[in-house]
Structure formats: structure tokens, C-alpha cells
Design an enzyme around this catalytic site. Structure first.
Site, PDB file in Angstrom:
ATOM      1  CE  LYS A  22      -2.642  62.376 -21.768  1.00  0.00           C
ATOM      2  NZ  LYS A  22      -1.409  62.522 -22.452  1.00  0.00           N
ATOM      3  CG  ASN A  23       2.524  62.109 -21.341  1.00  0.00           C
ATOM      4  OD1 ASN A  23       1.420  61.971 -22.099  1.00  0.00           O
ATOM      5  ND2 ASN A  23       2.273  63.624 -21.804  1.00  0.00           N
ATOM      6  CB  CYS A 116      -3.971  61.991 -33.428  1.00  0.00           C
ATOM      7  SG  CYS A 116      -2.419  63.028 -33.054  1.00  0.00           S
ATOM      8  NE  ARG A 121       1.955  61.884 -31.946  1.00  0.00           N
ATOM      9  CZ  ARG A 121       1.224  62.486 -31.147  1.00  0.00           C
ATOM     10  NH1 ARG A 121      -0.008  62.753 -31.345  1.00  0.00           N
ATOM     11  NH2 ARG A 121       1.587  61.461 -30.272  1.00  0.00           N
ATOM     12  CG  ASP A 305       2.710  67.713 -24.414  1.00  0.00           C
ATOM     13  OD1 ASP A 305       2.700  66.563 -23.644  1.00  0.00           O
ATOM     14  OD2 ASP A 305       1.971  67.945 -25.467  1.00  0.00           O
ATOM     15  NE  ARG A 397      -7.098  61.470 -25.265  1.00  0.00           N
ATOM     16  CZ  ARG A 397      -6.286  61.207 -26.532  1.00  0.00           C
ATOM     17  NH1 ARG A 397      -6.472  62.107 -28.353  1.00  0.00           N
ATOM     18  NH2 ARG A 397      -4.779  60.941 -26.402  1.00  0.00           N
TER      19      ARG A 397
HETATM   20  C1  EPZ Z   1       4.623  61.913 -26.258  1.00  0.00           C
HETATM   21  O1  EPZ Z   1       3.782  61.436 -27.549  1.00  0.00           O
HETATM   22  C2  EPZ Z   1       3.824  62.293 -25.089  1.00  0.00           C
HETATM   23  N1  EPZ Z   1       2.415  60.997 -25.409  1.00  0.00           N
HETATM   24  C3  EPZ Z   1       3.607  63.791 -25.706  1.00  0.00           C
HETATM   25  O2  EPZ Z   1       1.800  64.260 -25.399  1.00  0.00           O
HETATM   26  C4  EPZ Z   1       3.999  64.618 -25.596  1.00  0.00           C
HETATM   27  O3  EPZ Z   1       3.291  65.596 -26.760  1.00  0.00           O
HETATM   28  C5  EPZ Z   1       4.949  63.545 -27.136  1.00  0.00           C
HETATM   29  O4  EPZ Z   1       5.586  62.949 -26.517  1.00  0.00           O
HETATM   30  C6  EPZ Z   1       6.820  65.253 -27.052  1.00  0.00           C
HETATM   31  O5  EPZ Z   1       6.977  65.326 -26.355  1.00  0.00           O
HETATM   32  C7  EPZ Z   1       3.058  59.946 -24.812  1.00  0.00           C
HETATM   33  O6  EPZ Z   1       3.603  60.011 -23.687  1.00  0.00           O
HETATM   34  C8  EPZ Z   1       1.643  59.565 -23.993  1.00  0.00           C
HETATM   35  P1  EPZ Z   1       7.435  61.314 -29.591  1.00  0.00           P
HETATM   36  P2  EPZ Z   1       5.236  60.678 -28.800  1.00  0.00           P
HETATM   37  O7  EPZ Z   1       7.620  60.465 -30.159  1.00  0.00           O
HETATM   38  O8  EPZ Z   1       6.233  59.610 -28.336  1.00  0.00           O
HETATM   39  C9  EPZ Z   1       7.693  62.671 -34.545  1.00  0.00           C
HETATM   40  C10 EPZ Z   1       0.076  64.787 -24.579  1.00  0.00           C
HETATM   41  O9  EPZ Z   1      -0.720  66.458 -24.894  1.00  0.00           O
HETATM   42  N2  EPZ Z   1       7.848  60.714 -34.785  1.00  0.00           N
HETATM   43  O10 EPZ Z   1       8.138  62.845 -28.809  1.00  0.00           O
HETATM   44  O11 EPZ Z   1       4.507  60.286 -29.604  1.00  0.00           O
HETATM   45  C11 EPZ Z   1       6.580  62.558 -34.209  1.00  0.00           C
HETATM   46  O12 EPZ Z   1       5.358  62.381 -35.770  1.00  0.00           O
HETATM   47  C12 EPZ Z   1       0.441  64.252 -25.315  1.00  0.00           C
HETATM   48  O13 EPZ Z   1      -0.205  64.729 -23.664  1.00  0.00           O
HETATM   49  C13 EPZ Z   1       8.137  60.396 -35.949  1.00  0.00           C
HETATM   50  O14 EPZ Z   1       8.172  61.045 -36.492  1.00  0.00           O
HETATM   51  O15 EPZ Z   1       6.083  61.515 -29.223  1.00  0.00           O
HETATM   52  C14 EPZ Z   1       6.380  64.188 -33.640  1.00  0.00           C
HETATM   53  O16 EPZ Z   1       7.007  65.107 -34.454  1.00  0.00           O
HETATM   54  C15 EPZ Z   1       0.669  64.751 -27.525  1.00  0.00           C
HETATM   55  N3  EPZ Z   1       8.887  58.873 -35.782  1.00  0.00           N
HETATM   56  C16 EPZ Z   1       8.029  64.240 -32.815  1.00  0.00           C
HETATM   57  O17 EPZ Z   1       8.663  62.705 -33.824  1.00  0.00           O
HETATM   58  C17 EPZ Z   1       8.133  58.652 -34.744  1.00  0.00           C
HETATM   59  O18 EPZ Z   1       8.837  56.695 -35.324  1.00  0.00           O
HETATM   60  C18 EPZ Z   1       7.670  64.106 -31.281  1.00  0.00           C
HETATM   61  O19 EPZ Z   1       7.105  62.686 -31.228  1.00  0.00           O
HETATM   62  C19 EPZ Z   1       7.541  58.597 -33.682  1.00  0.00           C
HETATM   63  C20 EPZ Z   1       7.947  60.478 -33.584  1.00  0.00           C
END
Ligand code: EPZ
Length: 431
Positions: A22-23, A116, A121, A305, A397
Site C-alpha cells: 500500500k505504502n 488521524c 500528523r 506499522d 484500508r
Molecule cells: C508513512 O506515513 C506511512 N504511510 C505510515 O503507514 C507509516 O506509519 C509512516 O510512514 C512511518 O513509517 C504511507 O506511506 C502512506 P512520517 P507518513 O511522515 O509519511 C511526524 C500505515 O499503517 N511528522 O514518516 O505520514 C509525524 O507526525 C501507515 O500503513 C512531522 O512531525 O509518516 C510522525 O510522528 C500509518 N512533520 C512521524 O513524523 C511532518 O511534516 C512519522 O511520520 C511529517 C511527519
């Protein structure tokens, strides 16, 4: 709302194929808007989040056709550069379209993705990176308006190796003037998969999978074929299902290289693993051993995840283990539901202490988010008696045909429609 009904206590035996990631699919489908051409993306799983992404592509004016697991996107007729709130709310990771739309049209407006189930997020890392590339960003009435007649390259250091921010910058930088270098980039396999697809389109991206990614902008990109990598989190979830049922399960179409952290935990809880080029045989021990410490980390560390599904399995372990969730601030929502089955888990902030018990009992539970919902299925498979899990849409999802896939391994699991629930008076009340 459908529910998933599980009669626990049946060991899982047999072979199961792991569907596409998915990701990886989501950013690659977003990248198709960069080309103005036609791309065939293979191995796309039938998931709610993939369907939501297709709806965004169609809203933008792309023509999209699915034939089996192949999604063909022709973005030549794309004429819109906005993603409305109704589509953004369906899936907050739609923010990944921002970089691609900006690179294509020099303008983009998306509704603030909002939080979410996992927490606020924020997207500050995405926006500060775009500002460094010359984008004027204005937020008004919950909409982010971005203007940039011509993106230019920049040296972007990410304060946190955000997966989405890394991908968004890669997409925007592919058509920017000059070179962009991302340091402290996320290293997830899905980033490498995106780089492969972008370079097939004519982009010049190198370094994905390391913490430094260089993108030399080009003037034009073209449609290209791509086959998406397997879903490592689904693979981890299937291993957890095997672990709680004491069976032997063969996973096919997997990439063991992406599962090193998961396999290390599986060996520690006592599984015997046979690992080959694109398959893993997971033989569960009679009783799981406790895993002393699981700390979620950016790749190649233990993936956040997989935290919930593995915690569900280790509720049955002989001993106590500690989970530390370092990525998201609110990712233990499955714990209250697991305790309904008799799990012994104590949560303090980002730490969960899991004291294993020999047996859990079936219960009525509600999925609170995607991976936490999958965790309830894992726990129910090993439990004594029948469990019913509501809010199945969360699970759908990220897991394609989960009940059919697990039934194929001998699980007694099925979906129950609203009519059946009404008839049997088995409604679950979820918050
Ligand atoms: C991706 O989300 C994945 N989703 C998530 O999978 C996964 O848990 C996550 O990466 C971490 O590996 C997809 O790829 C569609 P991040 P993403 O930006 O990109 C903080 C699932 O279950 N952050 O690496 O949103 C954020 O709040 C989903 O398949 C900021 O602070 O994750 C979080 O605490 C859930 N500012 C951390 O970084 C930003 O601008 C990780 O977020 C962006 C992120």
C-alpha cells in the site's frame, strides 16, 4: 457496518501470497501525474486507500482503469490542481499529491489533511521543504494554497526522516530547475520503489534507501510501467497470525531484505524461519517466548506499522516484553480492545508493558485504526472462543481480502453483514 467473526484456536497451515505494498502504491500513483502520459502500475492491491487515491486521480482529470491488479493511469487530460476536503479527509496521506501537482502545474491547493487516529500528523516538514524550493504557501480556511511558477532545487535537511516528506520532495524535485539534495531522508523500501519508477519515467534520482537522496531536475517526464514491491507490513501481520496459532505458514512473493527487523523478533519469540529469495516459511513454536524490548524506529529499525500486530501475538508469550513507540504519539489504541480478551498490558505514554498470558478469550472489539484493527484479528485467531471485530473498514484500508486469505490457511474467520447481525442480534456497539 460489517464485522469480522473469528473462532479462535485453529492452527494456520499452508501458503499465502503477500500482496503489493500500500505504502508504495500510493506515492507511485501520485507520481503518475508528473508525466502527462500513460503508466501501467502492476501488483496494486484492492484496498480502500488505493481506491481513495484513484478517486483523487479522477478528480484531477486523469483517466484511470483497473484490470485485475494493474492500474493504468493516463494523466494527459489532467486539468485540475486542487484536492478538496472530502477527498483529503478520506486519506490524510493524500498530501503526497502536493509535490506532484506543484511540479506539473506550478500551483496546487489541498485541504489541510488534519489529524488521524494516530495523532496530529503535521506536515510542517513537507511545507518547509517546498518553501526552500521557492513555493509561496498560504493557508486560509483550512486550505493550503501553493504557488510556484518554477520550482528550483535546494539542499533540504529533514529534521525527522519523514517518509511522506521525503517522497513529496522527490516528486517536486524531479521537474524542478537544478539539483535537490535531501539529507536525513527516510530510507524505507517504498522510497526506493518510488525512485525506480521515477527514473523509469526519465527522472534522475539517486540514493533512495540511504539517508541522502540527490534529484537532478529534468524538463519532462513520460509514462512508464512499474510493478510494486510486496507489502512488508502485511507479511509481518501474516507471521503474527501464524505465531499465535502454532502453525507453519509459507509466505510467497515477499522480499526478505525488507523484513530483517521483523524476522529478528520472530526468531526471538521462538519461530523457526526458512528464508529464500522471495519466500519465507514461518514455523511457530508451541509457546511464544517474550521479546524483551521492541522499539519502533525509522527503517531499517522495527516498523511502527508492525507494532500492533506483533504486540497482539506477544500477549500470548511466556514472559514480559516492553514496546516503545517512538514514531507516533498515539499508537496504542488497540490495547484497550486487547484487554477485553484478557490481555495484560500496561501503557504509560509511549511505552507499553506486555505480560504474556497462556490464553486469551474471545470478545467483542472495535478496530480504532488500520494496524490496530489487524492486531485484533491476530489476537482473536489464537483466542479461546469467538471474537467479533467492528469497524472493519479500517482494516480494509490496508489488507486485501484478509478474511479470505486467512480462511485459506485454515482460520475460522468470516465477514458478517449488517443484515446477518440484525437477524442474529449480534450488533457490536463501537464508539
Ligand atoms: C508513512 O506515513 C506511512 N504511510 C505510515 O503507514 C507509516 O506509519 C509512516 O510512514 C512511518 O513509517 C504511507 O506511506 C502512506 P512520517 P507518513 O511522515 O509519511 C511526524 C500505515 O499503517 N511528522 O514518516 O505520514 C509525524 O507526525 C501507515 O500503513 C512531522 O512531525 O509518516 C510522525 O510522528 C500509518 N512533520 C512521524 O513524523 C511532518 O511534516 C512519522 O511520520 C511529517 C511527519
Amino acid at each position: 457496518m460489517s464485522v469480522i467473526v473469528v473462532e479462535g484456536g485453529h492452527s494456520l497451515e499452508g501458503t499465502i501470497r503477500v500482496h503489493g505494498a500500500k505504502n508504495a502504491v500510493l506515492p507511485i500513483l501520485a507520481a503518475t501525474v508528473l508525466s502527462g502520459g500513460k503508466s501501467d502500475v502492476e501488483n496494486c492491491p484492492a484496498l480502500r486507500d488505493v481506491a481513495a487515491t484513484v478517486r483523487i486521480l479522477e478528480h484531477l482529470g486523469c483517466s484511470v482503469r483497473r484490470e485485475g491488479a494493474t492500474i493504468s493511469v493516463d494523466s494527459s487530460a489532467m486539468q485540475r490542481s486542487d484536492i478538496p476536503e472530502c477527498l483529503m479527509r478520506e486519506m490524510r496521506s493524500s498530501v503526497i499529491f502536493l509535490g506532484a501537482i506543484l511540479a506539473r502545474f506550478g500551483t496546487a491547493s489541498v485541504a489541510m489533511p488534519g489529524g488521524c487516529e494516530l495523532g496530529p500528523r503535521p506536515i510542517d516538514l513537507h511545507l518547509s521543504a517546498f518553501a526552500q524550493m521557492g513555493v509561496n504557501i498560504r493557508e486560509a480556511h483550512g486550505i493550503i494554497h501553493c504557488e510556484c511558477p518554477k520550482l528550483h532545487g535546494a539542499a533540504i535537511h529533514l529534521a525527522f526522516p519523514s517518509v511522506g516528506a521525503t517522497e513529496n520532495v522527490m516528486l517536486a524535485a524531479s521537474l524542478a530547475e537544478g539539483t535537490t539534495v535531501i539529507t536525513n531522508a527516510a530510507k524505507e523500501p517504498e522510497i526506493e520503489d518510488l525512485q525506480i519508477y521515477l527514473n523509469r519515467m526519465g527522472a534522475r534520482v539517486q540514493g533512495a534507501g540511504s539517508d541522502t537522496i540527490r534529484i537532478d531536475g529534468v524538463s519532462r517526464l513520460y509514462g512508464a510501467p512499474h510493478r510494486v514491491i510486496p507489502d512488508r507490513i502485511v507479511a509481518a501481520t501474516y507471521m503474527a497470525c501464524s505465531a499465535v496459532t502454532g502453525g507453519t505458514v509459507e509466505l510467497t512473493d515477499v522480499c526478505p531484505k525488507h523484513l530483517e527487523a521483523i524476522m529478528a523478533v520472530a526468531r526471538e519469540y521462538g519461530a523457526e524461519l526458512i528464508v529464500e529469495e522471495n519466500r519465507i516459511i514461518h514455523r511457530a513454536p508451541q509457546r511464544l517466548r517474550a521479546v524483551k524490548m521492541i522499539r519502533t524506529m525509522p527503517y531499517p529499525g522495527f516498523p511502527t506499522d508492525a507494532q500492533a500486530p506483533m504486540m497482539a501475538a506477544l500477549c500470548y508469550a511466556d514472559g514480559t516484553g516492553i514496546f516503545t513507540e517512538t514514531i507516533f504519539e498515539n499508537r496504542f489504541k488497540h490495547v484497550t480492545e486487547l484487554t477485553r480478551m484478557g490481555a495484560d498490558i500496561t501503557v504509560e505514554g509511549r511505552i507499553a508493558v506486555v505480560r504474556g498470558v497462556p490464553q486469551l478469550g474471545g470478545a467483542n472489539m472495535c478496530a480504532m485504526e488500520l494496524r490496530g484493527g489487524a492486531a485484533l484479528v491476530v489476537a482473536a485467531l489464537g483466542a479461546q472462543g469467538v471474537s467479533r471485530i467492528g469497524r472493519v473498514h479500517f482494516i480494509e484500508r490496508g489488507y486485501e481480502n484478509l478474511t479470505e486469505a486467512l480462511s485459506g490457511l485454515g482460520a475460522k474467520i468470516r465477514k458478517e453483514t449488517e443484515d446477518e447481525q440484525r437477524e442474529k442480534k449480534t450488533h457490536i456497539v463501537c464508539p
